[in-house]
Design a protein around this motif. Structure first.
Motif, PDB file in Angstrom:
ATOM      1  N   MET A   1       1.362  -1.235  -0.224  1.00 30.02           N
ATOM      2  CA  MET A   1      -0.058  -0.443  -0.070  1.00 30.02           C
ATOM      3  C   MET A   1       0.784   1.260   0.198  1.00 30.02           C
ATOM      4  O   MET A   1       1.518   1.509   0.465  1.00 30.02           O
ATOM      5  N   SER A   2       0.903   2.527  -0.773  1.00 36.93           N
ATOM      6  CA  SER A   2       0.976   3.425  -1.114  1.00 36.93           C
ATOM      7  C   SER A   2       1.114   4.373  -0.028  1.00 36.93           C
ATOM      8  O   SER A   2      -0.026   3.738   0.861  1.00 36.93           O
ATOM      9  N   THR A   3       2.328   5.383   0.539  1.00 41.07           N
ATOM     10  CA  THR A   3       1.846   6.648   1.530  1.00 41.07           C
ATOM     11  C   THR A   3       0.365   7.299   1.144  1.00 41.07           C
ATOM     12  O   THR A   3      -0.645   7.471   1.593  1.00 41.07           O
ATOM     13  N   THR A   4       0.170   7.400  -0.113  1.00 38.26           N
ATOM     14  CA  THR A   4      -1.246   7.862  -0.623  1.00 38.26           C
ATOM     15  C   THR A   4      -2.033   7.206  -0.457  1.00 38.26           C
ATOM     16  O   THR A   4      -4.001   7.796   0.405  1.00 38.26           O
ATOM     17  N   GLU A   5      -2.271   5.825  -0.205  1.00 38.04           N
ATOM     18  CA  GLU A   5      -3.244   4.917  -0.369  1.00 38.04           C
ATOM     19  C   GLU A   5      -3.671   4.673   0.879  1.00 38.04           C
ATOM     20  O   GLU A   5      -4.804   5.351   1.694  1.00 38.04           O
ATOM     21  N   HIS A   6      -2.892   4.786   1.713  1.00 34.95           N
ATOM     22  CA  HIS A   6      -2.511   5.102   2.923  1.00 34.95           C
ATOM     23  C   HIS A   6      -3.786   5.846   3.936  1.00 34.95           C
ATOM     24  O   HIS A   6      -4.386   5.905   4.559  1.00 34.95           O
ATOM     25  N   ALA A   7      -3.282   7.592   2.755  1.00 29.21           N
ATOM     26  CA  ALA A   7      -3.518   8.369   3.998  1.00 29.21           C
ATOM     27  C   ALA A   7      -5.247   8.581   3.332  1.00 29.21           C
ATOM     28  O   ALA A   7      -5.999   8.954   4.516  1.00 29.21           O
ATOM     29  N   LYS A   8      -5.494   8.125   2.216  1.00 34.91           N
ATOM     30  CA  LYS A   8      -6.853   7.939   1.789  1.00 34.91           C
ATOM     31  C   LYS A   8      -7.500   6.905   2.657  1.00 34.91           C
ATOM     32  O   LYS A   8      -8.790   7.743   2.992  1.00 34.91           O
ATOM     33  N   SER A   9      -7.324   6.086   3.102  1.00 26.07           N
ATOM     34  CA  SER A   9      -7.881   5.065   4.297  1.00 26.07           C
ATOM     35  C   SER A   9      -7.704   5.430   5.521  1.00 26.07           C
ATOM     36  O   SER A   9      -9.109   5.782   5.642  1.00 26.07           O
ATOM     37  N   ARG A  10      -7.251   6.270   5.859  1.00 25.06           N
ATOM     38  CA  ARG A  10      -7.052   6.791   7.450  1.00 25.06           C
ATOM     39  C   ARG A  10      -8.494   7.945   7.406  1.00 25.06           C
ATOM     40  O   ARG A  10      -8.808   8.043   8.399  1.00 25.06           O
ATOM     41  N   ALA A  11      -8.023   8.298   6.610  1.00 23.81           N
ATOM     42  CA  ALA A  11      -8.626  10.027   5.635  1.00 23.81           C
ATOM     43  C   ALA A  11     -10.583   9.342   6.176  1.00 23.81           C
ATOM     44  O   ALA A  11     -11.763   9.571   6.322  1.00 23.81           O
ATOM     45  N   GLU A  12     -10.604   7.931   5.429  1.00 24.13           N
ATOM     46  CA  GLU A  12     -12.019   7.871   5.166  1.00 24.13           C
ATOM     47  C   GLU A  12     -11.999   6.909   6.591  1.00 24.13           C
ATOM     48  O   GLU A  12     -13.026   7.122   6.626  1.00 24.13           O
TER      49      GLU A  12
END
Length: 58
Positions: A1-12
């Motif tokens: 999982m990339s950093t961007t995907e992780h950040a989006k997942s955390r936001a959701e």
């Protein structure tokens, strides 16, 4: 999982936690009469996570 995907997942995830809190908390969450500190902190965290995710998106 990339950093961007992780950040989006955390936001959701934080948005979902905030929405669940709104559904069960009897206090006010909108306007100058808002009196729920936990809701306020959750909203701030969700907004900060969304901003962080958006900054990582080209």
């Amino acid at each position: 999982m990339s950093t961007t995907e992780h950040a989006k997942s955390r936001a959701e995830e934080l948005e979902g936690i905030y929405r669940a809190h709104l559904a069960r908390c009897p206090r006010r969450h909108v306007g100058i009469l808002a009196d729920c500190e936990k809701g306020f902190r959750l909203l701030r965290a969700a907004r900060a996570a969304k901003l962080a995710a958006d900054k990582g998106t080209p």
